[in-house]
Design an enzyme around this catalytic site. Structure first.
Site, mmCIF file in Angstrom:
data_model
loop_
_atom_site.group_PDB
_atom_site.id
_atom_site.type_symbol
_atom_site.label_atom_id
_atom_site.label_comp_id
_atom_site.label_asym_id
_atom_site.label_seq_id
_atom_site.Cartn_x
_atom_site.Cartn_y
_atom_site.Cartn_z
ATOM 1 N N MET A 116 0.798 -1.222 0.000
ATOM 2 C CA MET A 116 0.000 0.000 0.000
ATOM 3 C C MET A 116 0.835 1.279 0.000
ATOM 4 O O MET A 116 0.308 2.368 0.160
ATOM 5 C CB MET A 116 -0.959 0.008 1.194
ATOM 6 C CG MET A 116 -1.937 -1.135 1.188
ATOM 7 S SD MET A 116 -2.885 -1.200 -0.350
ATOM 8 C CE MET A 116 -3.512 -2.872 -0.228
ATOM 9 N N CYS A 117 2.138 1.148 -0.185
ATOM 10 C CA CYS A 117 2.991 2.339 -0.298
ATOM 11 C C CYS A 117 2.870 2.934 -1.696
ATOM 12 O O CYS A 117 2.888 2.207 -2.682
ATOM 13 C CB CYS A 117 4.453 1.977 -0.032
ATOM 14 S SG CYS A 117 4.854 1.822 1.689
ATOM 15 N N HIS A 118 2.764 4.251 -1.742
ATOM 16 C CA HIS A 118 2.710 4.948 -3.022
ATOM 17 C C HIS A 118 4.111 5.026 -3.632
ATOM 18 O O HIS A 118 5.083 5.261 -2.911
ATOM 19 C CB HIS A 118 2.194 6.376 -2.832
ATOM 20 C CG HIS A 118 0.773 6.446 -2.413
ATOM 21 N ND1 HIS A 118 0.376 6.305 -1.099
ATOM 22 C CD2 HIS A 118 -0.355 6.635 -3.134
ATOM 23 C CE1 HIS A 118 -0.936 6.422 -1.027
ATOM 24 N NE2 HIS A 118 -1.410 6.617 -2.238
ATOM 25 N N MET A 146 8.240 4.889 5.613
ATOM 26 C CA MET A 146 8.326 3.473 5.220
ATOM 27 C C MET A 146 9.571 3.231 4.370
ATOM 28 O O MET A 146 10.219 2.191 4.481
ATOM 29 C CB MET A 146 7.066 3.021 4.482
ATOM 30 C CG MET A 146 5.798 3.068 5.338
ATOM 31 S SD MET A 146 5.960 2.348 6.994
ATOM 32 C CE MET A 146 6.324 0.670 6.609
ATOM 33 N N GLU A 147 9.921 4.199 3.542
ATOM 34 C CA GLU A 147 11.139 4.087 2.742
ATOM 35 C C GLU A 147 12.374 4.078 3.638
ATOM 36 O O GLU A 147 13.309 3.291 3.428
ATOM 37 C CB GLU A 147 11.205 5.228 1.723
ATOM 38 C CG GLU A 147 10.233 5.085 0.571
ATOM 39 C CD GLU A 147 8.773 5.420 0.891
ATOM 40 O OE1 GLU A 147 7.911 5.208 0.028
ATOM 41 O OE2 GLU A 147 8.480 5.889 2.013
ATOM 42 N N ASP A 168 24.136 -10.730 5.988
ATOM 43 C CA ASP A 168 24.500 -11.620 4.887
ATOM 44 C C ASP A 168 26.007 -11.596 4.618
ATOM 45 O O ASP A 168 26.614 -12.636 4.370
ATOM 46 C CB ASP A 168 23.743 -11.242 3.613
ATOM 47 C CG ASP A 168 24.167 -12.109 2.440
ATOM 48 O OD1 ASP A 168 23.964 -13.345 2.520
ATOM 49 O OD2 ASP A 168 24.722 -11.575 1.473
#
Length: 146
Positions: free
Chosen positions: A66-68, A102-103, A117
């Site tokens: 749902m992120c634009h 969110m980014e 990793d």
């Protein structure tokens, strides 16, 4: 039950948006020393983690449904090597209609996953597990709109 949908941001004005997120990957002291000394078999841990974090910021709407998709104008990731592991801080800027937290969270998370990793061969115990390794404290430090 209502269907999932993206929030309508059509009426919002474009403004500068900034968000900063941080996180920490807990590592063995010997692994931290290998990072400090540049002795990790896979290469330069923080350079690769930096690139991974920047790429993740740009791909955020592809992995969080749902992120634009928004124009990213700047990404920076800073690392601090501590005795217990590596701290990362991701700052994201945009000029747009919605925030970039969110980014920033995605960028810091991908950077820390990449650190893990890169050093996982050094972190494994004799059974192939990671009893000391953990990603912790991922959070938004601040966000700005103006």
């Amino acid at each position: 039950m209502e269907k999932a949908r993206m929030v309508d941001i059509s009426e919002k004005k474009d403004v500068i948006r900034v968000a900063k997120a941080e996180g920490f990957v807990r590592l063995k002291k010997s692994t931290v020393e290998a990072i400090r000394e540049g002795n990790v078999p896979k290469g330069d841990v923080l350079t690769i983690a930096n690139v991974a974090g920047i790429l993740a910021v740009k791909k955020t709407p592809e992995i969080i449904p749902m992120c634009h998709p928004i124009p990213i104008t700047s990404v920076s990731i800073e690392f601090e090597i501590l005795d217990e592991g590596v701290k990362a801080v991701c700052t994201v800027k945009s000029v747009g209609k919605t925030g970039v937290e969110m980014e920033a969270l995605t960028g810091v998370t991908a950077a820390l996953l990449t650190v893990w990793d890169m050093v996982k061969a050094l972190e494994k115990d004799e059974t192939g597990n990671y009893p000391h390794t953990a990603i912790e404290y991922i959070r938004v430090l601040e966000k700005f709109k103006g």
